[in-house]
Structure formats: structure tokens, C-alpha cells
Design a protein around this motif. Sequence first.
Motif, short mmCIF file in Angstrom:
data_model
loop_
_atom_site.label_atom_id
_atom_site.label_comp_id
_atom_site.label_asym_id
_atom_site.label_seq_id
_atom_site.Cartn_x
_atom_site.Cartn_y
_atom_site.Cartn_z
N ASP A 93 -1.38 6.98 3.15
CA ASP A 93 -1.62 7.27 1.74
C ASP A 93 -2.35 8.59 1.56
N ARG A 94 -2.60 9.33 2.67
CA ARG A 94 -3.31 10.61 2.66
C ARG A 94 -4.75 10.45 2.16
N ASN A 95 -5.29 9.25 2.37
CA ASN A 95 -6.65 9.01 1.91
C ASN A 95 -7.42 8.11 2.87
N VAL A 96 -6.89 6.91 3.13
CA VAL A 96 -7.59 5.95 3.99
C VAL A 96 -6.86 5.73 5.31
N LYS A 97 -5.65 5.16 5.22
CA LYS A 97 -4.91 4.86 6.45
C LYS A 97 -3.47 4.51 6.10
N ASP A 98 -2.71 4.16 7.13
CA ASP A 98 -1.33 3.70 6.93
C ASP A 98 -1.33 2.18 6.88
N ASP A 99 -0.96 1.61 5.76
CA ASP A 99 -0.91 0.16 5.58
C ASP A 99 0.42 -0.36 6.09
N LYS A 100 0.38 -1.15 7.15
CA LYS A 100 1.61 -1.65 7.78
C LYS A 100 2.30 -2.72 6.96
N ALA A 101 1.61 -3.26 5.94
CA ALA A 101 2.25 -4.27 5.08
C ALA A 101 3.23 -3.64 4.11
N MET A 102 3.14 -2.33 3.93
CA MET A 102 4.04 -1.61 3.03
C MET A 102 4.79 -0.56 3.84
N VAL A 103 6.11 -0.59 3.79
CA VAL A 103 6.92 0.38 4.53
C VAL A 103 7.78 1.16 3.55
N GLY A 104 8.17 2.35 3.94
CA GLY A 104 9.02 3.14 3.06
C GLY A 104 9.43 4.45 3.69
N GLY A 105 10.45 5.04 3.12
CA GLY A 105 10.92 6.34 3.60
C GLY A 105 12.28 6.67 3.03
N PHE A 106 12.73 7.86 3.32
CA PHE A 106 14.06 8.29 2.89
C PHE A 106 15.12 7.68 3.80
N CYS A 107 16.27 7.38 3.23
CA CYS A 107 17.42 6.92 4.01
C CYS A 107 18.67 7.20 3.18
N GLN A 108 19.80 6.83 3.74
CA GLN A 108 21.07 7.05 3.03
C GLN A 108 21.74 5.71 2.73
N LEU A 109 22.15 5.58 1.49
CA LEU A 109 22.88 4.40 1.04
C LEU A 109 24.27 4.85 0.62
N GLU A 110 25.25 4.53 1.45
CA GLU A 110 26.62 4.99 1.22
C GLU A 110 26.67 6.51 1.02
N GLY A 111 25.93 7.22 1.87
CA GLY A 111 25.96 8.68 1.85
C GLY A 111 25.02 9.32 0.87
N THR A 113 21.20 9.92 -0.56
CA THR A 113 19.81 9.82 -0.14
C THR A 113 18.99 9.09 -1.20
N VAL A 114 18.25 8.06 -0.76
CA VAL A 114 17.39 7.29 -1.66
C VAL A 114 16.04 7.10 -0.97
N MET A 115 15.03 6.81 -1.76
CA MET A 115 13.73 6.41 -1.23
C MET A 115 13.65 4.89 -1.31
N VAL A 116 13.45 4.25 -0.18
CA VAL A 116 13.35 2.80 -0.14
C VAL A 116 11.92 2.42 0.24
N ILE A 117 11.36 1.47 -0.49
CA ILE A 117 9.98 1.03 -0.29
C ILE A 117 9.96 -0.49 -0.36
N GLY A 118 9.18 -1.13 0.50
CA GLY A 118 9.11 -2.58 0.44
C GLY A 118 7.99 -3.16 1.27
N GLN A 119 7.66 -4.42 0.98
CA GLN A 119 6.66 -5.13 1.77
C GLN A 119 7.32 -5.72 3.01
N GLN A 120 6.60 -5.71 4.12
CA GLN A 120 7.12 -6.21 5.38
C GLN A 120 6.14 -7.22 5.96
N LYS A 121 6.63 -8.44 6.25
CA LYS A 121 5.75 -9.51 6.71
C LYS A 121 5.56 -9.56 8.22
N GLY A 122 6.55 -9.17 8.99
CA GLY A 122 6.46 -9.30 10.44
C GLY A 122 7.30 -10.46 10.94
#
Length: 329
Positions: A93-111, A113-122
Motif C-alpha cells: 500500500d506504499r505505507n505499511v506493508k503488503d496485505d496478503k489477504a488482498m491480491v491484485g494486479g494487471f492481467c488480460q481478459l480475452e486480450g 488489459t484489466v485490473m483485477v482485485i480480490g480477497q484471497q483466503k488460502g
Amino acid sequence: MPSNANRQFLDFEKPIKDLIDEIERLKHTSEHKKIDYSDTIARLEENILEKRKELTQNLTSWQRVQLSRHPDRPYTLKYIDKMMTNFVELHGDRNVKDDKAMVGGFCQLEGETVMVIGQQKGINTKARQLRNFGMANPEGYRKALRLMKLAEKFNKPVITFIDTPGAYPGLEAEERGQGEAIARNIYEMIRLKVPVICVIIGEGASGGALGIGVGDRVFMMENTWYTVISPESCSSILWRTWEKKQVAADQLRLTADNMLSFGLIDGIIPEPDGGAHWDYNQAAQMLKDFILPVLQEIKQIPVEDRVNQRIEKFSKMGFWEEANTEAQG
């Protein structure tokens, strides 16, 4: 997908488990005694498909809550892997740390580019501890907002996957501004100039869901729930016990069909028979086929109109009555 030997079953899935156990027994016997049971096994496999279909036809609210938490259910990273390509995860978050419960990044959906963000449980005990069971801290929501703003900068759509029992309620999270972080996300998401699609893929609880849940379109998968509080917590508050959680699940009206009738979501995404945990590929394909045309539709709306429609959409939510104070006076 887990193999049949490694699958976990809920109580109401026992008829399917019994059929799978019978198939495994016949395969074992066939291998050791050289007896051909292929016809019997084929019939049992057809029975499994029928049982899976029957299973999801008459589910109670509590059973849908259980399915949304199924240990074999696909999480955000699984959908990204099955639906999208060239995923580049972004951290911190450019402030405290990287929270592993929230994931996200750029990817391609059918060619595209989109930003996808979501919660990840493990996916196992160690990973669940690392991901904090999908309960994000303030830095998780601030990371999500940073990624949304990055998407806006480059004019890329945002897709969020919601799956959390709630934002992390710990003291340190409150000290770092949990409420402010979620409120800030809601405020900023409603004003984002790029298309935003939100999908509840599992649990959608309280502000933890709302923190990444404001979009042009909000959808729920078939066996998910969305409400202000979990059935267990509601039961403990109202009846001082968790034993009434099934009653609470019914009273909360938390299933996808209820949310659609209330106007709180825009549609229900179907799942494979029996639930998404039975076929990851099919579940991901059904989700992808559902959101692709919606994304193209939203992109055609002018930016200013899109933002105004989003504001109006959330402003109209809820039911209320206005008292006639003059008549009472």
C-alpha cells in the motif's frame, strides 16, 4: 480440482460421497481381481451428476452459506488462473506493508488489459494463516485503492472478486484506521472514471465486502451470500448462542435471489451443478462468459454518465418510510 480421494464433503453432500466411495471400491476390486465394472461405474457417475443437480435445487439459506465456505471452493487466484492470462501481481500500500489477504494486479481478459482485485483466503492451513483467512487489514484496502487509481490512470477497467468473512476486527487494524480505509474506498470507487464490475464469489460480509464492492454492476455467484453480518455473529447477538445460526441465515435474507429481489445486486451468475468446487474450469468459464458482454456494455457508456449512474444506483438502495410530522403535530 481435488481428486475424489482428497475431496471434502459437507453433511448434505453425503449421498454424493457414498457414490464416490462405491466407485473407488469398484475400481480397487477391478484392479486386483481383474473384473470389469466399467458399466456399473458409468451408471454411478451418472448418478453423481444427477445428485449434484438435485443438491442445488432445494438448498436452504444456511446450506448456501456452507457452500460459499466450502474448503474446496475456488478463490480469487484460482479464477484469475482459469479466466485470465499474463497476470502481474502488484504488492503493498506504499505505507505499511503488503496485505496478503488482498491480491491484485494487471492481467488480460480475452486480450483486454484489466485490473483485477480480490480477497484471497488460502488453500491450506499455512496459507490461510498467511492470508489471514481473507480478512484484510486497512493496508489491504489501501492497496486495493492504489491499484484502482493506477487502473484509472491508464484507463483500464477494474474487476473485483469479493470473498471475505469481514474486514479484520483486531485492535491493530482499528488503530491503523480500518473504518476510514473502507469508507475511503467506497467514496473513491463510486467516482472512478473507468468501468467497475464487482463479483461476490464466496462470502460477502459487512464492510469487508463493501470495501471493494462498489461498481457499475455488482453480481453474485449462485451459492454465495451478502449481508451486514454473518449468521453466527447475528445469532450470538440476538440469542446469545451460535445454535440459532440457521434461523439467522433465513432471517437475514442473504442469498443471491434475495439480494436480487432487493435491488442490491444486478444479476446472479450460475455455477456448475452442486457448486463451483466441483469443476473449477466450468465455474471460471461461466463467470467469464457472464461478465465479458457486461464489460463491453459498460465501456460504451460515456464516463460522466457512467459515474452519475453509479452514484444514482447506490443512492436508491434501501427501503424507508417518511413520517408526516405536520399531521402528527
